[in-house]
Design a protein around this motif. Structure first.
Motif, short mmCIF file in Angstrom:
data_model
loop_
_atom_site.label_atom_id
_atom_site.label_comp_id
_atom_site.label_asym_id
_atom_site.label_seq_id
_atom_site.Cartn_x
_atom_site.Cartn_y
_atom_site.Cartn_z
N VAL A 1 0.86 -1.19 0.00
CA VAL A 1 0.00 0.00 0.00
C VAL A 1 0.89 1.24 0.00
O VAL A 1 1.82 1.35 0.81
CB VAL A 1 -0.93 0.01 1.23
N VAL A 2 0.60 2.15 -0.92
CA VAL A 2 1.30 3.43 -1.00
C VAL A 2 0.29 4.54 -0.72
O VAL A 2 -0.76 4.62 -1.38
CB VAL A 2 1.96 3.63 -2.38
N ILE A 3 0.58 5.38 0.26
CA ILE A 3 -0.35 6.43 0.66
C ILE A 3 -0.21 7.63 -0.27
O ILE A 3 0.89 8.19 -0.43
CB ILE A 3 -0.10 6.85 2.12
N ALA A 4 -1.31 8.02 -0.89
CA ALA A 4 -1.30 9.19 -1.78
C ALA A 4 -1.15 10.47 -0.95
O ALA A 4 -1.54 10.51 0.23
CB ALA A 4 -2.58 9.23 -2.60
N PRO A 5 -0.59 11.53 -1.54
CA PRO A 5 -0.37 12.78 -0.78
C PRO A 5 -1.66 13.36 -0.19
O PRO A 5 -1.62 13.96 0.88
CB PRO A 5 0.24 13.73 -1.83
N ASN A 6 -2.78 13.19 -0.85
CA ASN A 6 -4.04 13.76 -0.37
C ASN A 6 -4.91 12.73 0.33
O ASN A 6 -6.13 12.91 0.47
CB ASN A 6 -4.81 14.36 -1.55
N ALA A 7 -4.33 11.64 0.80
CA ALA A 7 -5.10 10.56 1.40
C ALA A 7 -5.74 11.00 2.71
O ALA A 7 -5.19 11.79 3.48
CB ALA A 7 -4.20 9.35 1.64
N SER A 8 -6.93 10.45 2.97
CA SER A 8 -7.65 10.71 4.22
C SER A 8 -7.33 9.58 5.19
O SER A 8 -7.68 8.43 4.95
CB SER A 8 -9.15 10.79 3.95
N ILE A 9 -6.66 9.91 6.31
CA ILE A 9 -6.27 8.92 7.32
C ILE A 9 -6.99 9.28 8.61
O ILE A 9 -6.66 10.26 9.28
CB ILE A 9 -4.74 8.91 7.52
N LYS A 10 -8.00 8.47 8.97
CA LYS A 10 -8.83 8.78 10.13
C LYS A 10 -9.14 7.50 10.91
O LYS A 10 -9.06 6.39 10.38
CB LYS A 10 -10.15 9.41 9.70
N ASN A 11 -9.52 7.70 12.19
CA ASN A 11 -10.05 6.59 12.96
C ASN A 11 -11.56 6.51 12.76
O ASN A 11 -12.20 7.48 12.35
CB ASN A 11 -9.71 6.76 14.44
N ASN A 12 -12.08 5.32 13.01
CA ASN A 12 -13.53 5.14 12.88
C ASN A 12 -14.23 5.80 14.06
O ASN A 12 -14.01 5.44 15.21
CB ASN A 12 -13.87 3.64 12.85
N SER A 13 -15.06 6.76 13.77
CA SER A 13 -15.78 7.47 14.83
C SER A 13 -17.11 7.95 14.30
O SER A 13 -17.19 8.43 13.15
CB SER A 13 -14.95 8.66 15.32
N PRO A 14 -18.18 7.84 15.10
CA PRO A 14 -19.49 8.33 14.65
C PRO A 14 -19.51 9.85 14.49
O PRO A 14 -20.41 10.39 13.87
CB PRO A 14 -20.44 7.87 15.76
N TRP A 15 -18.47 10.54 15.02
CA TRP A 15 -18.43 12.01 14.91
C TRP A 15 -17.44 12.46 13.83
O TRP A 15 -17.03 13.60 13.80
CB TRP A 15 -18.03 12.61 16.26
N GLY A 16 -17.09 11.57 12.96
CA GLY A 16 -16.23 11.97 11.85
C GLY A 16 -14.81 11.49 11.97
O GLY A 16 -14.13 11.31 10.98
N GLY A 17 -14.31 11.25 13.17
CA GLY A 17 -12.97 10.74 13.35
C GLY A 17 -11.90 11.81 13.29
O GLY A 17 -12.09 12.87 12.69
#
Length: 325
Positions: free
Chosen positions: A62-78
């Motif tokens: 897996v290669v992370i793109a520069p504009n990738a969204s990296i978040k935790n799972n959260s009902p409030w958006g993370g």
């Protein structure tokens, strides 16, 4: 509808082809094809590149793109996270498209926050021990079983705080065992011994002596972290100073044979010394005793830290001198 059908989702049920895949096999993705992959990070190549292993043991780079969204799972958006916060042992869900190298260029990474905290805690404990072991064993291997421990920890984290804590304690115990092993790297124990004998006033190896040294070299070839100790001796006939020089020549003859015939590295010859008439193993007043004292003792020692299962084995030496001159 056609656009939706083009989305190729890789999850627990990958299909019959992937069910038979071997653990650790790198998946080659189709360039431009969309994928969704779930699994555990088993290797970090860089801050923006890692390997994900799915539930059937197939790996994806897996290669992370520069504009990738990296978040935790959260009902409030993370919360958003930098790419370097992703560590081995973390369960992730990544989305993106295959690139020209067969890797997944991901634009979306999701994970559980508690799982991340557990994986980061274990990584902080394991990584220093891994570096110490690599240096001590000349970059020969990783901490044994590290990846399996991390995968077990990440899976336990999803089962509840208690299960995660129990697994983390087990990982700490593994690190402690590794530290003990590193401490034992300089603890050398005798693996085998051999004795070769010489004729009166001679430092020439007999055929029987060479056969005994051949066995020592064959045993050494199967070991890691070994050293060879060579000590020469003489019987009490003649001048004490001459006998000391003779015992040193006998020890040198053994070393020369091991190095030139069996290519034993010089760094493996740990100790060499000629004791002369000192430390006799038999009575010099008898012919048989003097024969036994005209000898070289060869000890094959191994590091207990590198060779975990070592035992002392006695290799009988042959008496080469049957006629006293």
């Amino acid at each position: 509808m056609l656009k939706k059908m083009s989305i190729f989702v890789v999850t627990v049920a990958l299909g019959a082809a992937n069910i038979l895949a071997q653990e650790g096999q790198i998946r080659n993705l189709v360039n431009g094809q969309k994928y969704t992959i779930e699994g555990v990070i088993v290797d970090k190549e860089s801050d923006t590149s890692f390997i994900v292993r799915d539930s059937v043991g197939v790996d994806t780079r897996v290669v992370i793109a520069p504009n990738a969204s990296i978040k935790n799972n959260s009902p409030w958006g993370g919360d958003r996270y930098p790419s370097n916060s992703l560590v081995r042992g973390l369960n992730v869900k990544v989305e993106g498209r295959g690139d020209s190298t067969g890797s997944l260029a991901t634009t979306k990474v999701r994970f559980d926050r508690s799982n991340l905290l557990t994986a980061q805690s274990i990584e902080a404990r394991v990584a220093p021990a891994e570096e110490r072991l690599t240096a001590a064993e000349e970059n020969a291997r990783r901490v044994s079983g590290q990846i399996d421990e991390l995968m077990a920890i990440s899976n336990a984290a999803r089962g509840g705080a208690k299960a995660a804590q129990d697994t983390a304690d087990a990982a700490v115990a593994g690190v402690n065992a590794t530290n003990q092993r590193i401490s034992a790297l300089d603890d050398y124990v005798v693996q085998s011994t051999a004795t070769v004998n010489f004729r009166v006033n001679s430092a020439v190896l007999s055929p029987e002596a060479k056969m005994s040294l051949d066995e020592v070299a064959a045993t050494a070839a199967s070991l890691r972290g070994y050293t060879i100790e060579v000590t020469g001796f003489a019987s009490s006939e003649g001048n004490a100073q001459a006998n000391k020089a003779l015992s040193e020549r006998r020890a040198r003859a053994v070393i020369d044979y091991l190095v030139t015939t069996h290519n034993i590295p010089l760094r493996r010859i740990g100790t060499s010394y000629g004791y002369g008439v000192l430390n006799p193993v038999a009575d010099n007043r008898t012919r048989e005793g003097r024969e036994a004292n005209r000898r070289v003792e060869v000890k094959l020692l191994v590091s207990r830290g590198i060779n975990q299962n070592v035992e002392v084995r006695q290799v009988e030496g042959d008496n080469d001198d049957t006629d006293e001159r």
